[in-house]
Enzyme design. Structure first.
Site, mmCIF file in Angstrom:
data_model
loop_
_atom_site.group_PDB
_atom_site.id
_atom_site.type_symbol
_atom_site.label_atom_id
_atom_site.label_comp_id
_atom_site.label_asym_id
_atom_site.label_seq_id
_atom_site.Cartn_x
_atom_site.Cartn_y
_atom_site.Cartn_z
ATOM 1 N N ASP A 1 -25.335 -0.011 -11.417
ATOM 2 C CA ASP A 1 -24.803 1.121 -12.174
ATOM 3 C C ASP A 1 -23.310 1.015 -12.437
ATOM 4 O O ASP A 1 -22.687 1.988 -12.881
ATOM 5 C CB ASP A 1 -25.120 2.424 -11.442
ATOM 6 C CG ASP A 1 -26.594 2.778 -11.539
ATOM 7 O OD1 ASP A 1 -27.156 2.639 -12.630
ATOM 8 O OD2 ASP A 1 -27.184 3.186 -10.520
ATOM 9 N N ASP B 1 -33.199 1.811 -16.054
ATOM 10 C CA ASP B 1 -31.866 2.397 -16.142
ATOM 11 C C ASP B 1 -30.792 1.366 -16.493
ATOM 12 O O ASP B 1 -29.792 1.673 -17.151
ATOM 13 C CB ASP B 1 -31.484 3.047 -14.806
ATOM 14 C CG ASP B 1 -32.591 3.879 -14.179
ATOM 15 O OD1 ASP B 1 -33.768 3.495 -14.292
ATOM 16 O OD2 ASP B 1 -32.268 4.899 -13.545
ATOM 17 N N GLY C 1 -45.462 -4.456 -12.978
ATOM 18 C CA GLY C 1 -44.710 -3.261 -13.306
ATOM 19 C C GLY C 1 -45.087 -2.133 -12.372
ATOM 20 O O GLY C 1 -46.257 -1.975 -12.006
ATOM 21 N N THR D 1 -43.534 2.019 -10.723
ATOM 22 C CA THR D 1 -42.605 3.126 -10.897
ATOM 23 C C THR D 1 -41.891 3.385 -9.584
ATOM 24 O O THR D 1 -42.366 2.995 -8.514
ATOM 25 C CB THR D 1 -43.313 4.401 -11.377
ATOM 26 O OG1 THR D 1 -42.335 5.317 -11.883
ATOM 27 C CG2 THR D 1 -44.094 5.079 -10.244
ATOM 28 N N ARG E 1 -37.596 9.825 -18.450
ATOM 29 C CA ARG E 1 -36.193 9.401 -18.463
ATOM 30 C C ARG E 1 -36.075 7.884 -18.555
ATOM 31 O O ARG E 1 -35.144 7.364 -19.170
ATOM 32 C CB ARG E 1 -35.415 9.950 -17.274
ATOM 33 C CG ARG E 1 -33.907 9.776 -17.476
ATOM 34 C CD ARG E 1 -33.050 10.676 -16.606
ATOM 35 N NE ARG E 1 -33.083 10.317 -15.214
ATOM 36 C CZ ARG E 1 -33.591 11.078 -14.249
ATOM 37 N NH1 ARG E 1 -34.156 12.253 -14.529
ATOM 38 N NH2 ARG E 1 -33.571 10.683 -12.988
ATOM 39 N N TRP F 1 -33.892 6.029 -21.254
ATOM 40 C CA TRP F 1 -32.883 4.997 -20.995
ATOM 41 C C TRP F 1 -33.110 3.792 -21.921
ATOM 42 O O TRP F 1 -32.158 3.246 -22.491
ATOM 43 C CB TRP F 1 -32.974 4.515 -19.551
ATOM 44 C CG TRP F 1 -32.554 5.416 -18.438
ATOM 45 C CD1 TRP F 1 -33.205 5.575 -17.243
ATOM 46 C CD2 TRP F 1 -31.378 6.240 -18.347
ATOM 47 N NE1 TRP F 1 -32.521 6.448 -16.437
ATOM 48 C CE2 TRP F 1 -31.396 6.872 -17.080
ATOM 49 C CE3 TRP F 1 -30.326 6.515 -19.224
ATOM 50 C CZ2 TRP F 1 -30.396 7.749 -16.665
ATOM 51 C CZ3 TRP F 1 -29.322 7.396 -18.809
ATOM 52 C CH2 TRP F 1 -29.370 7.999 -17.553
#
Length: 375
Positions: free
Chosen positions: A88, A155, A213, A215, A227, A231
């Site tokens: 981030d 994100d 994949g 979550t 969200r 993103w």
């Protein structure tokens, strides 16, 4: 006209709450629409700074500039403490240090942003072609370390803007190469054929082989967390704006089409599009704000009927936020939007969120034709 009035209320709210918030950085809303604040190094630490810099751009009021610059020690702390750094860095330094450099020409801010870009670059996993999300280190929580190792998340597409900026500033090719590689891996593995998305994707940490994949915050591994979808939509539109890469534009279009289909007649997204109707379906205003801002970027890259299509959807989402979530008309509220879903599975729902507020402000500005941002 309504969007302009709302933007004026946003700027007024930021000015009114400046003495109360002080040098703290909002993290999540609590009772009475009051903020709880970040600990050092929190990933959301920059979203209030981003709003202050946008307010300074709009008004020229040095109080906004001074409040944003006064937070510089918080970002120096991140550069000096490796354990708080993760993927981030782009969120954190684009909306604080890059913004400062672009708005004031401050050389220290530029140097801090370039240092952060170098640290983000170092997180690249060559064997899988992605930027490692969270930190897979430490002996205290081995299960956590094992879970995060080899993992990319949706994100991070937003954080590539810092690398593209660093490439423009320095002409060092590694910044662009790594940003493009991560975007391509995201396109291949996070975005499904139908335009929906995984939140995370796991790779073999040693070989880089793609595994599955999953979550982390969504309803289930095969669901579409709203969200995360937001993103990626905003991120790929942004990557196309930075590079002109047609593949990024096509991916943004696919994500937008899936979003349009999943939204149906709704104007504010639920937290995960795959939750059955007979289960709780809290709204996520932050997802709506990010989607709206991203759709305005996408519309600006296109022409004719398709541009109008995405702009209409962006307007619908923004108007949904104004109709159902707007706190700028609530006198005692400290934030801008209600009904944000920070982490539903952890019980964090129906709250103000600083990232929802930032993207709400960005979406309002984009709806009015503003084009200068810090991404």
């Amino acid at each position: 006209m309504e969007h302009q009035k709302a933007l004026e209320r946003v700027v007024a709210r930021l000015a009114d709450t400046m003495p109360t918030i002080g040098l703290r950085n909002p993290k999540i809303g609590g009772e009475g629409d009051r903020w709880h604040f970040c600990n050092p190094g929190d990933w959301v630490i920059s979203f209030h700074s981003g709003q202050l810099w946008l307010a300074y751009q709009l008004t020229g009021d040095v109080a906004f500039r001074n409040a944003a610059q006064a937070r510089r020690p918080d970002f120096r702390y991140i550069l000096e403490h490796r354990k708080v750094r993760d993927h981030d860095l782009g969120f954190q330094f684009s909306l604080h240090s890059v913004a400062d450099w672009q708005m004031t020409g401050d050389r220290e801010a530029r140097a801090m942003a370039l240092e952060a870009a170098g640290l983000l670059l170092a997180r690249f996993r060559e064997e899988g072609g992605y930027i490692q999300a969270w930190n897979p280190t430490g002996t205290v929580d081995r299960d956590r370390a094992a879970y995060v190792n080899g993992r990319m998340i949706a994100d991070c597409i937003q954080n590539l803007a810092l690398l593209y900026w660093a490439h423009r500033e320095t002409a060092i090719e590694d910044f662009r190469i790594v940003a493009d590689a991560h975007a391509e891996t995201s396109r291949r593995y996070l975005v499904r054929e139908d335009g929906t998305s995984f939140h995370t994707y796991l790779f073999d940490p040693a070989s880089g082989a793609p595994l599955k994949g999953q979550t982390h915050q969504g309803y289930r591994d095969g669901s579409c967390w709203s969200r995360g979808q937001a993103w990626l939509l905003h991120g790929f539109a942004q990557c196309h704006a930075a590079t002109g890469n047609a593949a990024y534009l096509e991916t943004a279009r696919a994500l937008a089409a899936a979003t349009e289909r999943l939204m149906g007649d709704a104007t504010v997204p639920v937290w995960d599009f795959s939750v059955p109707d007979n289960e709780p379906r809290p709204l996520d205003s932050s997802a709506g704000a990010i989607m709206s801002a991203g759709l305005y970027i996408l519309a600006a890259a296109l022409e004719g009927a398709e541009a109008q299509r995405w702009r209409r959807l962006a307007d619908r989402l923004l108007d949904g936020l104004l109709d159902q979530c707007d706190l700028t008309t609530v006198p005692d509220a400290q934030g801008l939007l209600a009904h944000g879903a920070a982490h539903v599975r952890a019980g964090q729902t129906d709250a103000m969120l600083p990232y929802g507020d930032y993207y709400f402000m960005e979406a309002l500005m984009r709806s009015l034709g503003h084009t200068r941002f810090f991404w």
